[in-house]
Design an enzyme around this catalytic site. Structure first.
Site: not given
Ligand code: GLA
Length: 394
Positions: A190, A304
């Site tokens: 991220e 995810e």
């Protein structure tokens, strides 16, 4: 009572391993030879039904939390390996592979990495569970996990050289310990901020990016490769598919970042598209993003995956728990979205290595309350499960 519980667990176990699912195939059987099917869990509970589900349905497990920097390396001199060691051991004994998550991140990372040593003792580490933040609209940004930018780089900061040495030590120690035991790593998680127009990499302006600068990502890949030369090394992020069709926004930023990493010689294997999606996710963007990453010579994983049945992209928080408010038709819509997603993954199975679901059931999920997975809280398969199994034989 205990007897009743045992009997119901045995029934669930039996159902998990027989024909209760689809035409008798489990997820990993249905997609064998196409891509690995994964789940996320720290495997700290001995719940029989969940263990049976993991064995039956999945090829590979990502630890949900225990390998993150905060739980694994809370102070400079303390490493907590016990939970991960046990998880890796369980997977080995049960014939499952392990994916490492994550070597470097701005969230769930203790502040000592960045602080001047004299003040490090007083550092208040970030909590392992991010605090709730406001929800956003269906196509909006996800909530900022781990607090806003005010929570980062607090107190007197260490020099760039010291911060880099600490990151190197962390990576060499952790990736070195699990060398040969994990298939690969999410090296950096991220890095790209939300809300950019896609004309720059739009890296976050705090944490590693403030303490070191953009080169920190390349260096982390090099160290991870040094520690475990056979490990697959991924860059992992959320919403990086968004804007792919028009080559704008977060997707365009991700392409700029990945091109730079390749140019700087980062030993990067692939890109993890997290896949925290919802009923209105732009599926054309998902497909185009996979194609764009493949065009760079990179592999792709969906790392995810979950699709909220509530219709919103509200991250984990501010959801109505307790009395169920999700209309029954949403579960059909959810099945339709999962079906379309797996059709995309099948079309690109030549570049996709793995599809990992983030959690095990609607109650073993960070999006508890939004019913985002294939199994309900009692591990019963939902319409989405059947849809996913059916796509495998189209
Ligand atoms: C991110 C991280 C995961 C997890 C989820 C929410 O996507 O990569 O490790 O923390 O947020 O739980």
């Amino acid at each position: 009572m205990i007897r009743k519980k045992m009997i119901s667990s045995l029934i669930v176990c039996a159902a998990l391993t027989t024909t209760a699912f689809g035409q008798g195939k489990t997820l990993k059987e249905a997609y064998a030879g196409k891509f690995l099917i994964g789940c996320a869990d720290d495997l700290t509970s001995n719940n029989e039904a969940y263990q049976a589900s993991i064995r039956a349905q999945y090829d590979i497990v990502t630890p949900e939390n225990c390998m993150k920097p905060q739980p694994m390396h809370p102070t400079e001199d303390t490493y907590n390996f016990a939970t991960t060691d046990a998880m890796v051991d369980w997977c080995k004994k049960n014939g499952l592979q392990v994916w490492g998550h994550t070597l470097a991140w701005h969230s769930q990372t203790p502040q000592w990495f960045f602080q001047d040593k004299d003040s490090a003792a007083q550092a208040t580490a970030q909590p392992a569970t991010p605090r709730p933040e406001a929800a956003t609209g269906p196509n909006g940004q996800r909530p900022n996990r781990g607090g806003g930018r005010g929570r980062f780089n607090e107190g007197p900061q260490a020099s760039k050289e010291v911060v880099l040495q600490r990151l190197k030590d962390h990576i060499m120690t952790v990736a070195g310990r699990y060398k040969g035991q994990v298939v690969g790593w999410d090296v950096f998680n991220e890095s790209i901020a939300d809300g950019g127009d896609g004309t720059t990499e739009n890296l976050r302006t705090y944490s590693w990016y403030k303490a070191v600068g953009p080169e920190v990502i390349t260096l982390a890949f090099k160290w991870a490769h040094e520690a475990d030369p056979n490990a697959q090394l991924y860059y992992n992020d959320y919403n990086i598919e968004q804007g792919a069709v028009e080559n704008k926004g977060k997707h365009a930023s991700s392409m700029l970042l990945l091109k730079r990493l390749l140019k700087e010689g980062a030993p990067i294997t692939g890109v993890g598209i997290q896949g925290h999606w919802h009923l209105d996710t732009n599926l054309a963007d998902v497909e185009k993003a996979i194609e764009n990453y493949a065009s760079l010579g990179l592999r792709v994983a969906i790392t995810e995956l979950d699709v909220t049945a509530t219709g919103g992209n509200s991250g984990a928080f501010n959801v109505q728990q307790g009395e169920r408010r999700i209309p029954a038709e949403n579960y059909q819509k959810q099945a339709e979205v999962y079906k379309k997603l797996f059709e995309i993954f099948m079309r690109h199975s030549d570049v996709i290595d793995r599809v990992t679901f983030w959690g095990l059931s609607d109650t073993r999920s960070w999006r508890r309350g939004q019913d985002a997975l294939l199994f309900d809280g009692d591990l019963n398969p939902k319409p989405a499960y059947k849809a996913v199994i059916d796509v495998s034989s189209l």
